[in-house]
Design a protein around this motif. Sequence first.
Motif, PDB file in Angstrom:
ATOM      1  N   GLU A 185       3.580  10.253   1.663  1.00 45.10           N
ATOM      2  CA  GLU A 185       2.791   9.451   0.729  1.00 45.10           C
ATOM      3  C   GLU A 185       1.696   8.687   1.458  1.00 45.10           C
ATOM      4  OE1 GLU A 185       6.589   7.551  -0.307  1.00 45.10           O
ATOM      5  OE2 GLU A 185       5.934   7.763  -2.391  1.00 45.10           O
ATOM      6  N   SER A 186       0.612   8.420   0.752  1.00 43.86           N
ATOM      7  CA  SER A 186      -0.485   7.661   1.360  1.00 43.86           C
ATOM      8  C   SER A 186      -0.069   6.212   1.599  1.00 43.86           C
ATOM      9  CB  SER A 186      -1.723   7.704   0.455  1.00 43.86           C
ATOM     10  OG  SER A 186      -1.433   7.126  -0.804  1.00 43.86           O
ATOM     11  N   VAL A 187       0.788   5.689   0.744  1.00 41.85           N
ATOM     12  CA  VAL A 187       1.294   4.333   0.928  1.00 41.85           C
ATOM     13  C   VAL A 187       2.765   4.303   0.516  1.00 41.85           C
ATOM     14  CG1 VAL A 187       0.507   3.612  -1.377  1.00 41.85           C
ATOM     15  CG2 VAL A 187       1.006   1.883   0.352  1.00 41.85           C
ATOM     16  N   SER A 188       3.605   3.705   1.337  1.00 40.27           N
ATOM     17  CA  SER A 188       5.035   3.611   1.035  1.00 40.27           C
ATOM     18  C   SER A 188       5.484   2.156   1.147  1.00 40.27           C
ATOM     19  CB  SER A 188       5.858   4.491   1.975  1.00 40.27           C
ATOM     20  OG  SER A 188       5.630   4.126   3.324  1.00 40.27           O
ATOM     21  N   THR A 214       0.196  -5.160  14.782  1.00 42.68           N
ATOM     22  CA  THR A 214      -1.230  -5.490  14.708  1.00 42.68           C
ATOM     23  C   THR A 214      -2.101  -4.354  15.242  1.00 42.68           C
ATOM     24  OG1 THR A 214      -0.739  -7.858  14.938  1.00 42.68           O
ATOM     25  CG2 THR A 214      -2.986  -7.155  15.439  1.00 42.68           C
ATOM     26  N   LYS A 215      -1.650  -3.707  16.321  1.00 43.45           N
ATOM     27  CA  LYS A 215      -2.426  -2.602  16.888  1.00 43.45           C
ATOM     28  C   LYS A 215      -2.338  -1.343  16.027  1.00 43.45           C
ATOM     29  CE  LYS A 215      -2.086  -4.061  21.735  1.00 43.45           C
ATOM     30  NZ  LYS A 215      -1.550  -3.753  23.083  1.00 43.45           N
ATOM     31  N   TYR A 216      -1.214  -1.142  15.363  1.00 44.14           N
ATOM     32  CA  TYR A 216      -0.977   0.084  14.601  1.00 44.14           C
ATOM     33  C   TYR A 216      -1.792   0.122  13.314  1.00 44.14           C
ATOM     34  CZ  TYR A 216       1.620   3.812  12.221  1.00 44.14           C
ATOM     35  OH  TYR A 216       1.971   4.964  11.565  1.00 44.14           O
ATOM     36  N   PHE A 217      -1.897  -1.005  12.625  1.00 49.04           N
ATOM     37  CA  PHE A 217      -2.599  -1.042  11.336  1.00 49.04           C
ATOM     38  C   PHE A 217      -4.034  -1.544  11.515  1.00 49.04           C
ATOM     39  CE2 PHE A 217       1.898  -1.356  10.132  1.00 49.04           C
ATOM     40  CZ  PHE A 217       1.970  -0.360   9.166  1.00 49.04           C
ATOM     41  N   GLU A 218      -4.962  -0.886  10.846  1.00 47.80           N
ATOM     42  CA  GLU A 218      -6.367  -1.294  10.917  1.00 47.80           C
ATOM     43  C   GLU A 218      -6.633  -2.567  10.127  1.00 47.80           C
ATOM     44  OE1 GLU A 218      -9.141   2.111  10.288  1.00 47.80           O
ATOM     45  OE2 GLU A 218      -7.273   3.217   9.961  1.00 47.80           O
ATOM     46  N   LEU A 219      -5.829  -2.759   9.093  1.00 44.71           N
ATOM     47  CA  LEU A 219      -6.055  -3.889   8.192  1.00 44.71           C
ATOM     48  C   LEU A 219      -4.707  -4.502   7.810  1.00 44.71           C
ATOM     49  CD1 LEU A 219      -8.010  -5.524   6.303  1.00 44.71           C
ATOM     50  CD2 LEU A 219      -7.616  -3.730   4.583  1.00 44.71           C
ATOM     51  N   LYS A 220      -4.611  -5.831   7.900  1.00 48.70           N
ATOM     52  CA  LYS A 220      -3.398  -6.531   7.480  1.00 48.70           C
ATOM     53  C   LYS A 220      -3.759  -7.574   6.423  1.00 48.70           C
ATOM     54  CE  LYS A 220      -1.946  -8.281  11.289  1.00 48.70           C
ATOM     55  NZ  LYS A 220      -1.078  -9.051  12.197  1.00 48.70           N
ATOM     56  N   ILE A 221      -2.932  -7.628   5.371  1.00 48.10           N
ATOM     57  CA  ILE A 221      -3.194  -8.560   4.263  1.00 48.10           C
ATOM     58  C   ILE A 221      -1.870  -9.201   3.859  1.00 48.10           C
ATOM     59  CG2 ILE A 221      -4.209  -8.855   1.976  1.00 48.10           C
ATOM     60  CD1 ILE A 221      -5.308  -5.880   2.482  1.00 48.10           C
ATOM     61  N   GLU A 262      -9.682   4.584   3.071  1.00 50.54           N
ATOM     62  CA  GLU A 262      -9.541   5.331   4.323  1.00 50.54           C
ATOM     63  C   GLU A 262      -9.063   4.470   5.488  1.00 50.54           C
ATOM     64  OE1 GLU A 262      -9.731   8.576   4.443  1.00 50.54           O
ATOM     65  OE2 GLU A 262     -10.222   8.594   2.301  1.00 50.54           O
ATOM     66  N   LYS A 263      -8.436   3.330   5.198  1.00 47.75           N
ATOM     67  CA  LYS A 263      -7.893   2.485   6.262  1.00 47.75           C
ATOM     68  C   LYS A 263      -6.368   2.510   6.208  1.00 47.75           C
ATOM     69  CE  LYS A 263     -11.663  -0.924   6.426  1.00 47.75           C
ATOM     70  NZ  LYS A 263     -12.453  -0.578   5.254  1.00 47.75           N
ATOM     71  N   LYS A 264      -5.759   2.469   7.371  1.00 49.31           N
ATOM     72  CA  LYS A 264      -4.307   2.348   7.441  1.00 49.31           C
ATOM     73  C   LYS A 264      -3.989   0.849   7.381  1.00 49.31           C
ATOM     74  CE  LYS A 264      -2.125   4.912  10.366  1.00 49.31           C
ATOM     75  NZ  LYS A 264      -1.584   5.422  11.664  1.00 49.31           N
ATOM     76  N   TYR A 265      -3.464   0.429   6.265  1.00 49.50           N
ATOM     77  CA  TYR A 265      -3.287  -1.013   6.076  1.00 49.50           C
ATOM     78  C   TYR A 265      -1.813  -1.394   5.922  1.00 49.50           C
ATOM     79  CZ  TYR A 265      -2.607  -0.011   1.075  1.00 49.50           C
ATOM     80  OH  TYR A 265      -2.134   0.461  -0.124  1.00 49.50           O
ATOM     81  N   LEU A 266      -1.537  -2.665   6.204  1.00 49.96           N
ATOM     82  CA  LEU A 266      -0.230  -3.273   5.930  1.00 49.96           C
ATOM     83  C   LEU A 266      -0.458  -4.407   4.945  1.00 49.96           C
ATOM     84  CD1 LEU A 266       2.795  -3.909   6.369  1.00 49.96           C
ATOM     85  CD2 LEU A 266       2.107  -5.366   8.293  1.00 49.96           C
ATOM     86  N   GLY A 289      -5.618   4.098  -2.149  1.00 49.25           N
ATOM     87  CA  GLY A 289      -6.819   4.613  -1.473  1.00 49.25           C
ATOM     88  C   GLY A 289      -6.778   4.530   0.039  1.00 49.25           C
ATOM     89  N   GLY A 290      -5.740   3.926   0.604  1.00 52.68           N
ATOM     90  CA  GLY A 290      -5.674   3.823   2.059  1.00 52.68           C
ATOM     91  C   GLY A 290      -5.300   5.143   2.698  1.00 52.68           C
ATOM     92  N   SER A 291      -5.395   5.199   4.021  1.00 49.10           N
ATOM     93  CA  SER A 291      -5.039   6.436   4.719  1.00 49.10           C
ATOM     94  C   SER A 291      -3.521   6.551   4.830  1.00 49.10           C
ATOM     95  CB  SER A 291      -5.672   6.445   6.114  1.00 49.10           C
ATOM     96  OG  SER A 291      -5.122   5.422   6.915  1.00 49.10           O
ATOM     97  N   ARG A 292      -3.044   7.783   5.104  1.00 48.86           N
ATOM     98  CA  ARG A 292      -1.604   8.024   5.187  1.00 48.86           C
ATOM     99  C   ARG A 292      -0.972   7.153   6.278  1.00 48.86           C
ATOM    100  NH1 ARG A 292       2.241  11.622   7.297  1.00 48.86           N
ATOM    101  NH2 ARG A 292       0.740  12.480   8.789  1.00 48.86           N
TER     102      ARG A 292
END
Length: 493
Positions: A185-188, A214-221, A262-266, A289-292
Amino acid sequence: MAETILYHTVTQIIKKLGSTVFQEIGLAWGVEGELHKLENTVSTIRAVLADAEEQQATNCEVADWLEKLNDAFCDADDLLDDFSTEVLRRQVMTQNKRLKKVRNFFSSSAISSKMTREIKAIKERLDAIAEDRKKFHLIERPIEMRVGNTKREETHSFVHAESVIRREGDKNNIVEMLLDSNIQESVSVVAIVGIGGLGKTTLAKLVYNDEVVTKYFELKIWVCVSDPFDVKLIAQKIIGSEEGNGLQFEEVQNQLRTKIDEKKYLLVLDDVWNENRESWLKLRDLLSGGSRGSKILVTTCSELVANVTGQNSPYVLKGLSGVVSWSLFKKMAFKQGEEYENTSRVMVGKEIVQNCKGVPLSIRSIGSLLYYKDTNAEWLIFKNKDLSKIAQEEDIILPILKLSYNHLPPYLKRCFVFCSLYLKDQKIVKRELIQLWIAHGFIQSLYENQLLEDVGDLYFMGLLRRSLFQDIERDEWGEIVSFKMHDLVHDLA
């Protein structure tokens, strides 16, 4: 909690009756004796207010008695204000030379007679209410000295939960789940489930701030959800919009997709209560819409909520071990080295910790409460009387927070009740709060030339140490700038 306002009213009445103005009025109008009797009656009632407040939660008659008392004291306070105003009015009148004939107003028999009647009437009313207290067997408690209590506040070092509670194993397990790349899934979703006070939010923060994460995800919210589960509002928080309802849903949707595209986010959704699957699916569609490899970390008290998110195997957070529970408790309840000197108190403390069921918030609250009790007898009374009433309940955290509140000194209760006016999840600026406390007359200096702001800071620390606040934000020097009321504390208001 209204009784704290009553206590404040009573204290103000006693101050007025003991003031120079009323001493002069008493002498001039021949009512000195009546004012003194009224002051004695008010002081007698004030001595049992703390015990009455505790009993009223389980005794409707005591609650009714407090309501009658509140009405009577409000009338008494108004009466004293009326007399003060009359004195001020007549003093102004005497300054006008054309009204010299009223210079002798202090000796007016009409005023003296009226004042005597009204003071006697309010005193008789209060006497009757005070007499009723005997049937409730209320205990008189000495008035706590501000100087002693506040200095004790200063010497109690504040203990951060995360500095004592070892959740490294839980944190590592959650991090591993977030970094799992074997997901199509793109987001789980990863859900942390546990009862209130276990430290779900603290654990989520440890994960959120982990260097690997922090290094693994491009965006954290980070979004605090609570109630209600409003998809548009949550989306606005994610994009950081402060325009509120001024944005149309389509605009929010477009901005959200632009932010995560297209961002890998948390995304952390803290304190979720929504059990409506349709609302959740609507939000999830917006977040697709985020990346897998993107993840949503949910904290909740309900396994049903975890199931609604599609997470059938949530991470169930357990209570602290006995060893860690005791470590946290003794840091909160004992002064440095005291546990080695008082073996009797240690034995009682270990029995108390067992009743906390490994819940950090319960341990911290009770530990802080007992820190301010100086004798072994007080600890035993607490264990056998207060704690025994709630030890068998399945959910002990709210009753324990209520106990923590009940045992606050009156000057801290007033400040806490004021804090409860803030909305859930609302950020409170510490400096502004202290100024509001001062403006409402809740802060009093302990000695000459002491700044009220400094006293207010001590009051704040007293509440903080009792685990009533959370989400503490500090400046670069480590000073607390803002905070929020603890999620569970709002249920006490």
